[in-house]
Design an enzyme around this catalytic site. Sequence first.
Site, mmCIF file in Angstrom:
data_model
loop_
_atom_site.group_PDB
_atom_site.id
_atom_site.type_symbol
_atom_site.label_atom_id
_atom_site.label_comp_id
_atom_site.label_asym_id
_atom_site.label_seq_id
_atom_site.Cartn_x
_atom_site.Cartn_y
_atom_site.Cartn_z
ATOM 1 N N TRP A 84 21.714 20.376 58.290
ATOM 2 C CA TRP A 84 22.522 21.433 57.694
ATOM 3 C C TRP A 84 21.924 21.819 56.335
ATOM 4 O O TRP A 84 21.223 21.022 55.702
ATOM 5 C CB TRP A 84 23.971 20.977 57.522
ATOM 6 C CG TRP A 84 24.162 19.788 56.607
ATOM 7 C CD1 TRP A 84 24.198 18.478 56.975
ATOM 8 C CD2 TRP A 84 24.336 19.809 55.185
ATOM 9 N NE1 TRP A 84 24.373 17.677 55.873
ATOM 10 C CE2 TRP A 84 24.470 18.459 54.751
ATOM 11 C CE3 TRP A 84 24.396 20.806 54.228
ATOM 12 C CZ2 TRP A 84 24.658 18.102 53.415
ATOM 13 C CZ3 TRP A 84 24.582 20.469 52.881
ATOM 14 C CH2 TRP A 84 24.709 19.127 52.501
ATOM 15 N N GLU A 129 25.653 13.609 42.010
ATOM 16 C CA GLU A 129 24.657 14.069 42.969
ATOM 17 C C GLU A 129 23.558 14.883 42.292
ATOM 18 O O GLU A 129 22.381 14.801 42.661
ATOM 19 C CB GLU A 129 25.327 14.922 44.057
ATOM 20 C CG GLU A 129 26.312 14.182 44.939
ATOM 21 C CD GLU A 129 25.640 13.276 45.968
ATOM 22 O OE1 GLU A 129 24.389 13.272 46.047
ATOM 23 O OE2 GLU A 129 26.365 12.587 46.696
ATOM 24 N N GLU A 167 19.103 14.351 49.979
ATOM 25 C CA GLU A 167 20.167 14.228 48.979
ATOM 26 C C GLU A 167 20.281 15.490 48.121
ATOM 27 O O GLU A 167 21.369 15.813 47.636
ATOM 28 C CB GLU A 167 19.871 13.025 48.077
ATOM 29 C CG GLU A 167 20.068 11.670 48.741
ATOM 30 C CD GLU A 167 21.525 11.226 48.728
ATOM 31 O OE1 GLU A 167 22.281 11.683 47.851
ATOM 32 O OE2 GLU A 167 21.902 10.420 49.590
ATOM 33 N N HIS A 170 23.146 17.968 48.545
ATOM 34 C CA HIS A 170 24.535 17.617 48.227
ATOM 35 C C HIS A 170 25.001 18.279 46.935
ATOM 36 O O HIS A 170 26.034 18.940 46.887
ATOM 37 C CB HIS A 170 24.685 16.100 48.116
ATOM 38 C CG HIS A 170 24.302 15.364 49.355
ATOM 39 N ND1 HIS A 170 24.207 13.997 49.414
ATOM 40 C CD2 HIS A 170 23.990 15.805 50.608
ATOM 41 C CE1 HIS A 170 23.863 13.620 50.638
ATOM 42 N NE2 HIS A 170 23.715 14.710 51.373
ATOM 43 N N GLU A 220 24.921 3.597 48.206
ATOM 44 C CA GLU A 220 25.082 4.603 49.263
ATOM 45 C C GLU A 220 26.415 4.417 49.986
ATOM 46 O O GLU A 220 27.063 5.388 50.380
ATOM 47 C CB GLU A 220 23.920 4.536 50.256
ATOM 48 C CG GLU A 220 22.593 4.991 49.685
ATOM 49 C CD GLU A 220 22.476 6.503 49.544
ATOM 50 O OE1 GLU A 220 23.495 7.224 49.618
ATOM 51 O OE2 GLU A 220 21.354 6.976 49.365
ATOM 52 N N THR A 223 29.104 5.945 47.741
ATOM 53 C CA THR A 223 29.191 7.402 47.797
ATOM 54 C C THR A 223 29.759 7.862 49.136
ATOM 55 O O THR A 223 30.472 8.872 49.196
ATOM 56 C CB THR A 223 27.820 8.043 47.543
ATOM 57 O OG1 THR A 223 26.844 7.456 48.406
ATOM 58 C CG2 THR A 223 27.381 7.850 46.103
ATOM 59 N N ASP A 252 25.899 11.965 55.634
ATOM 60 C CA ASP A 252 24.536 11.743 55.137
ATOM 61 C C ASP A 252 24.442 10.410 54.410
ATOM 62 O O ASP A 252 23.496 9.642 54.603
ATOM 63 C CB ASP A 252 24.141 12.858 54.166
ATOM 64 C CG ASP A 252 23.500 14.050 54.849
ATOM 65 O OD1 ASP A 252 23.415 14.067 56.087
ATOM 66 O OD2 ASP A 252 23.086 14.983 54.128
ATOM 67 N N GLU A 253 25.414 10.159 53.538
ATOM 68 C CA GLU A 253 25.384 8.925 52.747
ATOM 69 C C GLU A 253 25.464 7.697 53.659
ATOM 70 O O GLU A 253 24.803 6.677 53.406
ATOM 71 C CB GLU A 253 26.545 8.908 51.743
ATOM 72 C CG GLU A 253 26.621 10.106 50.814
ATOM 73 C CD GLU A 253 25.503 10.167 49.789
ATOM 74 O OE1 GLU A 253 24.556 9.356 49.859
ATOM 75 O OE2 GLU A 253 25.579 11.035 48.906
ATOM 76 N N HIS A 256 22.042 7.116 55.120
ATOM 77 C CA HIS A 256 21.146 6.549 54.107
ATOM 78 C C HIS A 256 21.504 5.093 53.802
ATOM 79 O O HIS A 256 20.621 4.253 53.606
ATOM 80 C CB HIS A 256 21.207 7.394 52.836
ATOM 81 C CG HIS A 256 20.709 8.788 53.029
ATOM 82 N ND1 HIS A 256 21.029 9.823 52.174
ATOM 83 C CD2 HIS A 256 19.916 9.333 53.998
ATOM 84 C CE1 HIS A 256 20.446 10.929 52.592
ATOM 85 N NE2 HIS A 256 19.777 10.660 53.705
#
Length: 389
Positions: A84, A129, A167, A170, A220, A223, A252-253, A256
């Site tokens: 995205w 971020e 990242e 974000h 991570e 977050t 996403d976090e 990761h």
Amino acid sequence: MQALIAVPTQRLPGTPRGRNLTRRLRPLSSYLTFRQPTVSAMAAPARPQVTHSMPPEKVEVFKSLEGWASESVLPLLKPVEELWQPQDFLPDPALPFDAFSEQVRKLRDRTAELPDEYFVVLVGDMITEDALPTYQTMINTLDGVRDETGASANPWAMWTRSWTAEENRHGDLLRTYLYLSGRVDMLMIEKTVQYLISAGMDPGTENNPYLGFVYTSFQERATFVSHGNTARLAKDGGDPILARICGTIAADEKRHENAYSRIVEKLLEVDPTGAMLAIADMMRKKITMPAHLMYDGRDPRLFEHFSAVAQRMGVYTADDYADILEFLIGRWRLEKLEGLTGEGRRAQDFVCGLAPRIRKLQERADERARKMGPQSASFSWIFDKAVAL
């Protein structure tokens, strides 16, 4: 006054034995995530500056794992064309002016009923971020895994660059959404970001990738928890688009976190005592949030105040800190870890028994806070409005 707890210090693998190994008192806040320098967020961190604590021979551990990293870590990245992008969630500037303006109006209508304190935590998350250059710099201080050329084909370097690129979306997305909402003072937010990047961060990783990957595993997940909770609050507050944004970032976090936790799992396999000592060392020092030097030019206790609002709203709390520790203990199977030296077993006992102690101390701190009565702070990010702490 801060509660004090006796905490034994811990020597890292290969560090000089002259370092103090006696027990010392450490404040309760050192176990939590909302301590802030009391004079200025630009001041030097209080902890002693230690560099290159990993013995040179340990570099070979990471060199030997390069093939494994290519096969087990890099696949957790996604191709750019499958990811995205911020524009997927934002008003389309290519539309005719009236249509674009209507999309912005709808965005503002959705955010109109969200409370001021929600914007405090959302802005704090966005600023965290947006300080991404600091985090890439920090990872590239780690011996044995840094990007030596800026475009190295080493899998550790490839991971760091691609992680940074993922990242980067974000902060871009959250900042633009906040800008369009009209609910925040973008000038003060931009100043805060510049102050924070200039200040840097001191996570206590000592150029040591053992420590660095423990830190990033924990951070991570933190977050992931924080963005997941801002998603929940946005949905409850009537903004399903913002909820989807925060939830997408949280996903996403989580991915990761999986990568960094997988690295620590591998270190526990190939060097159980070294990895166990590193986990204990980071937990003794506490996992400081990456924005702990946050400052807006006005409030020297800005991070403390932001963290207090996040705690009160349930976005990121002391219980979350303990939950993350317990989660990682389970994921890394630390209670069942074998092949440790005596020093490694002592570190194992400390880490595996820490979460209940943190919860008990937090209960006492909560009781003291209730006796103090309600407090508030004003935030420049929301035009100096005051919110409860």
